[in-house]
Structure formats: structure tokens, C-alpha cells
Design an enzyme around this catalytic site. Structure first.
Site, PDB file in Angstrom:
ATOM      1  N   HIS A 175     -11.425 -38.316  -3.573  1.00  0.00           N
ATOM      2  CA  HIS A 175     -10.905 -36.994  -3.907  1.00  0.00           C
ATOM      3  C   HIS A 175      -9.755 -37.171  -4.897  1.00  0.00           C
ATOM      4  O   HIS A 175      -8.825 -37.942  -4.611  1.00  0.00           O
ATOM      5  CB  HIS A 175     -10.392 -36.283  -2.656  1.00  0.00           C
ATOM      6  CG  HIS A 175     -11.463 -35.951  -1.670  1.00  0.00           C
ATOM      7  ND1 HIS A 175     -11.203 -35.293  -0.487  1.00  0.00           N
ATOM      8  CD2 HIS A 175     -12.810 -36.179  -1.676  1.00  0.00           C
ATOM      9  CE1 HIS A 175     -12.325 -35.134   0.190  1.00  0.00           C
ATOM     10  NE2 HIS A 175     -13.312 -35.666  -0.520  1.00  0.00           N
ATOM     11  N   HIS A 213     -23.121 -34.813  -2.941  1.00  0.00           N
ATOM     12  CA  HIS A 213     -22.860 -34.557  -1.528  1.00  0.00           C
ATOM     13  C   HIS A 213     -23.565 -33.252  -1.196  1.00  0.00           C
ATOM     14  O   HIS A 213     -23.244 -32.202  -1.770  1.00  0.00           O
ATOM     15  CB  HIS A 213     -21.365 -34.426  -1.259  1.00  0.00           C
ATOM     16  CG  HIS A 213     -20.653 -35.733  -1.184  1.00  0.00           C
ATOM     17  ND1 HIS A 213     -19.278 -35.838  -1.148  1.00  0.00           N
ATOM     18  CD2 HIS A 213     -21.112 -37.007  -1.106  1.00  0.00           C
ATOM     19  CE1 HIS A 213     -18.939 -37.118  -1.073  1.00  0.00           C
ATOM     20  NE2 HIS A 213     -20.035 -37.839  -1.048  1.00  0.00           N
ATOM     21  N   GLU A 243     -23.195 -34.496   4.357  1.00  0.00           N
ATOM     22  CA  GLU A 243     -21.896 -34.525   5.051  1.00  0.00           C
ATOM     23  C   GLU A 243     -21.776 -33.306   5.961  1.00  0.00           C
ATOM     24  O   GLU A 243     -20.707 -32.749   6.143  1.00  0.00           O
ATOM     25  CB  GLU A 243     -20.747 -34.517   4.043  1.00  0.00           C
ATOM     26  CG  GLU A 243     -20.647 -35.753   3.177  1.00  0.00           C
ATOM     27  CD  GLU A 243     -19.438 -35.692   2.271  1.00  0.00           C
ATOM     28  OE1 GLU A 243     -18.755 -36.706   2.138  1.00  0.00           O
ATOM     29  OE2 GLU A 243     -19.171 -34.614   1.693  1.00  0.00           O
ATOM     30  N   GLU A 286     -14.738 -36.700  -7.105  1.00  0.00           N
ATOM     31  CA  GLU A 286     -15.483 -35.671  -6.378  1.00  0.00           C
ATOM     32  C   GLU A 286     -15.058 -34.275  -6.827  1.00  0.00           C
ATOM     33  O   GLU A 286     -13.876 -33.998  -7.013  1.00  0.00           O
ATOM     34  CB  GLU A 286     -15.275 -35.820  -4.876  1.00  0.00           C
ATOM     35  CG  GLU A 286     -16.104 -34.842  -4.055  1.00  0.00           C
ATOM     36  CD  GLU A 286     -16.109 -35.167  -2.577  1.00  0.00           C
ATOM     37  OE1 GLU A 286     -16.376 -34.253  -1.773  1.00  0.00           O
ATOM     38  OE2 GLU A 286     -15.848 -36.330  -2.208  1.00  0.00           O
ATOM     39  N   HIS A 298     -16.778 -44.179   0.482  1.00  0.00           N
ATOM     40  CA  HIS A 298     -15.822 -43.068   0.387  1.00  0.00           C
ATOM     41  C   HIS A 298     -14.419 -43.568   0.705  1.00  0.00           C
ATOM     42  O   HIS A 298     -14.196 -44.209   1.734  1.00  0.00           O
ATOM     43  CB  HIS A 298     -16.207 -41.958   1.366  1.00  0.00           C
ATOM     44  CG  HIS A 298     -15.674 -40.607   1.013  1.00  0.00           C
ATOM     45  ND1 HIS A 298     -14.317 -40.361   0.836  1.00  0.00           N
ATOM     46  CD2 HIS A 298     -16.303 -39.422   0.779  1.00  0.00           C
ATOM     47  CE1 HIS A 298     -14.146 -39.086   0.530  1.00  0.00           C
ATOM     48  NE2 HIS A 298     -15.333 -38.495   0.488  1.00  0.00           N
ATOM     49  N   ASP A 336     -20.234 -32.096  -5.018  1.00  0.00           N
ATOM     50  CA  ASP A 336     -20.387 -31.611  -3.650  1.00  0.00           C
ATOM     51  C   ASP A 336     -20.849 -30.159  -3.712  1.00  0.00           C
ATOM     52  O   ASP A 336     -20.163 -29.306  -4.275  1.00  0.00           O
ATOM     53  CB  ASP A 336     -19.057 -31.728  -2.899  1.00  0.00           C
ATOM     54  CG  ASP A 336     -19.180 -31.372  -1.434  1.00  0.00           C
ATOM     55  OD1 ASP A 336     -19.561 -30.231  -1.131  1.00  0.00           O
ATOM     56  OD2 ASP A 336     -18.878 -32.233  -0.586  1.00  0.00           O
ATOM     57  N   HIS A 379     -18.473 -27.630  -2.134  1.00  0.00           N
ATOM     58  CA  HIS A 379     -17.235 -27.504  -2.897  1.00  0.00           C
ATOM     59  C   HIS A 379     -17.428 -26.696  -4.180  1.00  0.00           C
ATOM     60  O   HIS A 379     -16.623 -25.809  -4.484  1.00  0.00           O
ATOM     61  CB  HIS A 379     -16.690 -28.885  -3.254  1.00  0.00           C
ATOM     62  CG  HIS A 379     -16.250 -29.691  -2.077  1.00  0.00           C
ATOM     63  ND1 HIS A 379     -15.798 -30.988  -2.190  1.00  0.00           N
ATOM     64  CD2 HIS A 379     -16.192 -29.400  -0.752  1.00  0.00           C
ATOM     65  CE1 HIS A 379     -15.482 -31.455  -1.002  1.00  0.00           C
ATOM     66  NE2 HIS A 379     -15.720 -30.516  -0.107  1.00  0.00           N
ATOM     67  N   ARG A 426      -8.454 -41.743   7.704  1.00  0.00           N
ATOM     68  CA  ARG A 426      -7.036 -41.372   7.586  1.00  0.00           C
ATOM     69  C   ARG A 426      -6.189 -42.512   7.036  1.00  0.00           C
ATOM     70  O   ARG A 426      -4.967 -42.410   6.987  1.00  0.00           O
ATOM     71  CB  ARG A 426      -6.501 -40.941   8.957  1.00  0.00           C
ATOM     72  CG  ARG A 426      -7.219 -39.726   9.531  1.00  0.00           C
ATOM     73  CD  ARG A 426      -7.073 -38.520   8.628  1.00  0.00           C
ATOM     74  NE  ARG A 426      -7.956 -37.426   9.019  1.00  0.00           N
ATOM     75  CZ  ARG A 426      -8.150 -36.325   8.290  1.00  0.00           C
ATOM     76  NH1 ARG A 426      -7.538 -36.201   7.130  1.00  0.00           N
ATOM     77  NH2 ARG A 426      -8.966 -35.386   8.700  1.00  0.00           N
ATOM     78  N   TYR A 481      -9.412 -40.003   3.190  1.00  0.00           N
ATOM     79  CA  TYR A 481      -8.983 -38.660   2.793  1.00  0.00           C
ATOM     80  C   TYR A 481      -7.492 -38.604   2.468  1.00  0.00           C
ATOM     81  O   TYR A 481      -7.041 -37.718   1.730  1.00  0.00           O
ATOM     82  CB  TYR A 481      -9.262 -37.666   3.922  1.00  0.00           C
ATOM     83  CG  TYR A 481     -10.717 -37.395   4.190  1.00  0.00           C
ATOM     84  CD1 TYR A 481     -11.605 -37.093   3.156  1.00  0.00           C
ATOM     85  CD2 TYR A 481     -11.214 -37.427   5.488  1.00  0.00           C
ATOM     86  CE1 TYR A 481     -12.937 -36.832   3.406  1.00  0.00           C
ATOM     87  CE2 TYR A 481     -12.551 -37.168   5.754  1.00  0.00           C
ATOM     88  CZ  TYR A 481     -13.406 -36.864   4.703  1.00  0.00           C
ATOM     89  OH  TYR A 481     -14.730 -36.616   4.960  1.00  0.00           O
ATOM     90  N   HIS A 526     -17.896 -27.194   5.560  1.00  0.00           N
ATOM     91  CA  HIS A 526     -19.293 -27.587   5.458  1.00  0.00           C
ATOM     92  C   HIS A 526     -20.123 -26.967   6.582  1.00  0.00           C
ATOM     93  O   HIS A 526     -19.667 -26.862   7.716  1.00  0.00           O
ATOM     94  CB  HIS A 526     -19.434 -29.100   5.519  1.00  0.00           C
ATOM     95  CG  HIS A 526     -18.784 -29.816   4.387  1.00  0.00           C
ATOM     96  ND1 HIS A 526     -18.944 -31.167   4.162  1.00  0.00           N
ATOM     97  CD2 HIS A 526     -17.982 -29.381   3.377  1.00  0.00           C
ATOM     98  CE1 HIS A 526     -18.266 -31.531   3.093  1.00  0.00           C
ATOM     99  NE2 HIS A 526     -17.658 -30.457   2.607  1.00  0.00           N
ATOM    100  N   ASP A 560     -13.099 -25.243   2.064  1.00  0.00           N
ATOM    101  CA  ASP A 560     -13.881 -26.467   2.235  1.00  0.00           C
ATOM    102  C   ASP A 560     -14.364 -26.518   3.676  1.00  0.00           C
ATOM    103  O   ASP A 560     -13.786 -27.183   4.524  1.00  0.00           O
ATOM    104  CB  ASP A 560     -13.014 -27.694   1.899  1.00  0.00           C
ATOM    105  CG  ASP A 560     -13.766 -29.011   2.032  1.00  0.00           C
ATOM    106  OD1 ASP A 560     -14.975 -28.984   2.312  1.00  0.00           O
ATOM    107  OD2 ASP A 560     -13.138 -30.064   1.850  1.00  0.00           O
TER     108      ASP A 560
END
Length: 276
Positions: free
Chosen positions: A107, A211, A256, A142, A67, A176, A179, A37, A70, A226, A224
């Protein structure tokens, strides 16, 4: 050899990450450069990095796929949010040079009403400021599912970001599986066709990491969500095809899925068993 791994905790440093992925049977891994975050990154310990590089070489650990948080949105409406994304990514890329030759995934962001064309200009402009000649890290865009106002839901959008970036040789794509399937690319029924489209629009040489995620939602859902491998709408046979495809099989595959370490170890073993 299948290059397979998952996200590991960066809290205890690089050597601990290498040992953690090894304990699960993996040989590549991803980690968040800081809290997912956002926030301040942990200081890097040079002794830890040196010990990790030795461990990495001794245990044949491959690519690191770092990564970004987000919360980064390089195409946000508010200038202060774009500045936050700029500062974090710049700092992260400097830190990545402690472990040279790896990947930094992010992203592309959400246009929040500005429109895709404006968003692409903002993302590329920021990359033009951040990317440096002779850096060793490849920055990966991504593929996104298309929920809300996400940018990067089509290969054309990613290609345009790359096209408008000056140092495009330092850019690649992380695909991904959840995705792209949710975005409307049928990697279950026509994997070859999807990859040929990627090659035509972006260039298959730009595809640098995968991913690996199943999806809780159906094809073209623009969601989205997973799922564990073989427990979603893609299904186990789709993953057999993905990990063995000649254009993909040598790339790093990062899980993931919603798992703990024991679950990841089971999935890694499962996927190794599917490898031809």
C-alpha cells in the site's frame, strides 16, 4: 486458464503454501511476508524453498504475490516510521529473491496531513533507495479506495510515483476491484473505459495483478470494506467481465474476500465456472 488463488498462511513455509492453494483448486497465491502488523520475519529454509519450487513446477502453480505488512507507511510524518518501512521493504525484497521472478505488493501509504505531493516524493525517494538493478522481483503499487489520507486512490497519483522512481522498470500496479470501485472508477458500468484510462495514464503493461474483491459499500464510497464475490455492490456479472477481459484474463487474480479456506475453494470454483 484462469490464474486464481487467495492469501494463504506462510507460517509453515513455502511448500505448505503451495499445497494449501492446491487443496482449494487455485494455481496462484498471495502471502504476507511477515505478520500483517509488522514484526520480525520467519527465517527461510533453503530445503523448503527447493521442495516448493519443485512442487510449483510439477503442479503448474503460477505467480506469487507477496504482500507487505499493512503497517508500512513510506510517506509517514515521523522519520522513524519511514525508516521502519524502508528496513522492512528492503529485507522483504532480499527474501523474495529466494523465489525469483514474482511480485511484492504494498500500500503506498497515507500522507497524514502533509499533502499528496509531499507523500509522492517520499514514496518515490524510498523506492529509489530500495530498488536494485537486476532484482527479479516486481514491486506493485496497490490501488487504494481513498479513505482518510490514503495515497494511490487515483491513477494519476500512482503514475506520478512511478514517474519519480528511477528504476521504474521494476514497478507495476496491483488493481484491487473493491478499492477502485470505491474510489470512483466504474468497473461495473464501464470496465473498458476504466482500463483505457489506466492505459492512458499509467500504461496497461504496468498492470500486473488483480485483487479480486466485491465491496460492502456503494460506488464512490471511499471505503475499504471487502465482500464475498457476488454479495456486494459490484455483483457477479462484473466479475464475469473482469476475469474474461482480454487485457486482464492472463493476470494473477488474488481473492481477499472475508472467507475461510472452504469459502475460498467455493469462490475459486465459482470463478472458474464464469471463465469463458
Amino acid at each position: 486458464m484462469l490464474n486464481i488463488g487467495c492469501h494463504v498462511s506462510s507460517a509453515k513455509g513455502y511448500l505448505a503454501m503451495g499445497r494449501e492453494i492446491g487443496s482449494m483448486g487455485g494455481n496462484v497465491f498471495a502471502f504476507f511476508t511477515r505478520n500483517p502488523r509488522g514484526g520480525k520475519a520467519k527465517s527461510i529454509d533453503n530445503d523448503d524453498v527447493e521442495a516448493f519450487i519443485q512442487y510449483k513446477n510439477e503442479h503448474c502453480i503460477g505467480a506469487l504475490v507477496a504482500h507487505a505488512p499493512y503497517t508500512l507507511n513510506p510517506c509517514a510524518v515521523k522519520p522513524e516510521l519511514r525508516e521502519f518501512a524502508h528496513d522492512v521493504m528492503s529485507d522483504d525484497l532480499e527474501r523474495m529473491e529466494y523465489t525469483p521472478g514474482n511480485f511484492y505488493n504494498f500500500h503506498p501509504g497515507s500522507h497524514v496531513g502533509q499533502g499528496v505531493e509531499t507523500a509522492i516524493k517520499l514514496i518515490s525517494s524510498q523506492l529509489n533507495e530500495i530498488l536494485k538493478k537486476k532484482q527479479s522481483t516486481t514491486v506493485l503499487l496497490e490501488t487504494m479506495s481513498g479513505k482518510g489520507t490514503e495515497v494511490g486512490k487515483t491513477f494519476q497519483e500512482l503514475a506520478e510515483i512511478i514517474s519519480q522512481t528511477e528504476l521504474k522498470e521494476y514497478l507495476g500496479v496491483c488493481l484491487d476491484t473493491c478499492h477502485v470501485y470505491s474510489a470512483g472508477y466504474d468497473i461495473v458500468g464501464d470496465l473498458d473505459g476504466v482500463l483505457k484510462e489506466f492505459d492512458r495514464i499509467i500504461g496497461i503493461e504496468k498492470l500486473r495483478a488483480i485483487h479480486l474483491n466485491d465491496s460492502m459499500t456503494p460506488f464512490d464510497s471511499k471505503k475499504d470494506r471487502h465482500a464475498k464475490i457476488g454479495e456486494g455492490s459490484l455483483g457477479i456479472e462484473a466479475f464475469r467481465g473482469i476475469i474474461n477481459h482480454p487485457w486482464l484474463k492472463n493476470l494473477p487474480f488474488i481473492l481477499e474476500t472475508p472467507n475461510d479456506n472452504a469459502g475460498y475453494a467455493n469462490e475459486i470454483a465459482l470463478l472458474k465456472g464464469l471463465c469463458r
